[in-house]
Write an enzyme that holds these catalytic residues in place. Sequence first.
Site, mmCIF file in Angstrom:
data_model
loop_
_atom_site.group_PDB
_atom_site.id
_atom_site.type_symbol
_atom_site.label_atom_id
_atom_site.label_comp_id
_atom_site.label_asym_id
_atom_site.label_seq_id
_atom_site.Cartn_x
_atom_site.Cartn_y
_atom_site.Cartn_z
ATOM 1 N N HIS A 26 6.836 12.152 -4.188
ATOM 2 C CA HIS A 26 5.515 12.184 -4.826
ATOM 3 C C HIS A 26 5.413 13.379 -5.776
ATOM 4 O O HIS A 26 4.356 13.655 -6.311
ATOM 5 C CB HIS A 26 4.407 12.319 -3.780
ATOM 6 N N LYS A 49 -4.602 -3.531 2.760
ATOM 7 C CA LYS A 49 -5.033 -4.806 2.190
ATOM 8 C C LYS A 49 -4.073 -5.303 1.111
ATOM 9 O O LYS A 49 -3.900 -6.493 0.927
ATOM 10 C CB LYS A 49 -6.414 -4.653 1.565
ATOM 11 N N GLY A 69 1.531 2.244 -3.936
ATOM 12 C CA GLY A 69 2.421 1.119 -3.660
ATOM 13 C C GLY A 69 3.883 1.513 -3.485
ATOM 14 O O GLY A 69 4.780 0.696 -3.678
HETATM 15 P P1 A3P Z 1 -4.305 -0.537 0.110
HETATM 16 O O1 A3P Z 1 -4.724 0.636 0.914
HETATM 17 O O2 A3P Z 1 -5.198 -0.723 -1.095
HETATM 18 O O3 A3P Z 1 -4.149 -1.784 0.868
HETATM 19 P P2 A3P Z 1 1.832 3.736 -0.649
HETATM 20 O O4 A3P Z 1 2.916 2.855 -0.191
HETATM 21 O O5 A3P Z 1 2.135 4.418 -1.956
HETATM 22 O O6 A3P Z 1 1.368 4.657 0.399
HETATM 23 O O7 A3P Z 1 0.620 2.774 -1.019
HETATM 24 C C1 A3P Z 1 -0.013 2.022 -0.023
HETATM 25 C C2 A3P Z 1 -0.800 0.921 -0.679
HETATM 26 O O8 A3P Z 1 0.106 -0.104 -1.109
HETATM 27 C C3 A3P Z 1 -1.763 0.261 0.277
HETATM 28 O O9 A3P Z 1 -2.857 -0.199 -0.512
HETATM 29 C C4 A3P Z 1 -0.904 -0.863 0.818
HETATM 30 O O10 A3P Z 1 -1.621 -1.908 1.417
HETATM 31 C C5 A3P Z 1 -0.190 -1.314 -0.439
HETATM 32 N N1 A3P Z 1 1.053 -2.047 -0.158
HETATM 33 C C6 A3P Z 1 1.989 -1.741 0.765
HETATM 34 N N2 A3P Z 1 2.966 -2.663 0.762
HETATM 35 C C7 A3P Z 1 2.645 -3.566 -0.190
HETATM 36 C C8 A3P Z 1 3.266 -4.763 -0.667
HETATM 37 N N3 A3P Z 1 4.408 -5.207 -0.157
HETATM 38 N N4 A3P Z 1 2.660 -5.433 -1.668
HETATM 39 C C9 A3P Z 1 1.501 -4.992 -2.187
HETATM 40 N N5 A3P Z 1 0.864 -3.886 -1.780
HETATM 41 C C10 A3P Z 1 1.423 -3.165 -0.794
#
Ligand code: A3P
Length: 319
Positions: A130, A286, A69
């Site tokens: 990260h 998602k 996230g």
């Molecule tokens: P999913 O693949 O389960 O949908 P990161 O940003 O660390 O790469 O993580 C990506 C994950 O966070 C994805 O999960 C993405 O959909 C979710 N994500 C991105 N923006 C978000 C938001 N504003 N609120 C909630 N989840 C979010």
Amino acid sequence: SFAKVADPKDESNELIQTLERRINWDGTSLIKYDGFWFPVRLFKPILSAQKYFKAKDTDIILSTLPKSGTTWLIPLTFCIVNRHIYPIAQSPLLTSSPHTIVPFLELNLYWEQTNPDLENIPSPRIFSTHMPYNVLPDSIRESECKIIYMCRNPLDHFISYRQFLLKNKIEKDAKPLDIDEAFDMFCQGIQLYGPYWEHVLGYWNAHLRNPEKVFFLKYEDLKKETTLYIKKIAEFIGFPFSLEEEEQGLIEEISKFCSFENLSNLEVNKTGKLMGMVEKRSFFRKGEVGDWKNYLTPEMAERVKELMENKLEGSGLMF
Ligand code: A3P
């Protein structure tokens, strides 16, 4: 560690040859450094960041394992910090990707240049990374700067990561592993920036030692009580909301603006690529809790549950 004193430009190639290697779930190469697995192409940027990055006391570092996230934590923090400069209606997030507004140390800044000039970025500077806690540049741990760490339930993290790797072919000829093989590797701790539990524990222990320095957040908690955690983050980084701001509904406004529904529907997040290889829209899939149930069997979930109980035993941390 010895590699921290090496000159990234001259010696990283030689050093890479000496490190243990494995193939990642997407078929690309990983090397083991300081107990963690990194993509070969990230080794130089990490060494450069370790060598040259000088944290300021006012810096805010957003740290995550990929797919926890980060793309949510960035806009939330940015909106909290800059709320007096940019009203929501004029937010730069309307026209730029979160990852452009808050760059990654190793994936953007030290990837593009060995020693980028970051001195003139206005304070507070916000960076994401990260990198595991023990791999961070020393000055991040030693300065007064703040670290916000966000993690996510291991099963959702695994599925989110797998879907991301399937969508983005980072190397043309690399062949992605099937889900059983990938899952088995996850359980062995072999993945980008893994083992999962070591990454999480590094920051968890740092948080326990110094809660003023490291804020520890779970994706699921942020999802469940978004406004509460926006308030907590704001307090932690020294930008608390006034009573008046709260009464005006500013926290809800930020929460709504940074929601998956809103950000994923902005044109800037729907089209184009980052770093020329990663689809921007693949950062918004998602955004739900528990999607692993659509991909993994109860037996697989049980294996991870036992693994985590074992690895996190005595730490006070649970998923
Ligand atoms: P999913 O693949 O389960 O949908 P990161 O940003 O660390 O790469 O993580 C990506 C994950 O966070 C994805 O999960 C993405 O959909 C979710 N994500 C991105 N923006 C978000 C938001 N504003 N609120 C909630 N989840 C979010």
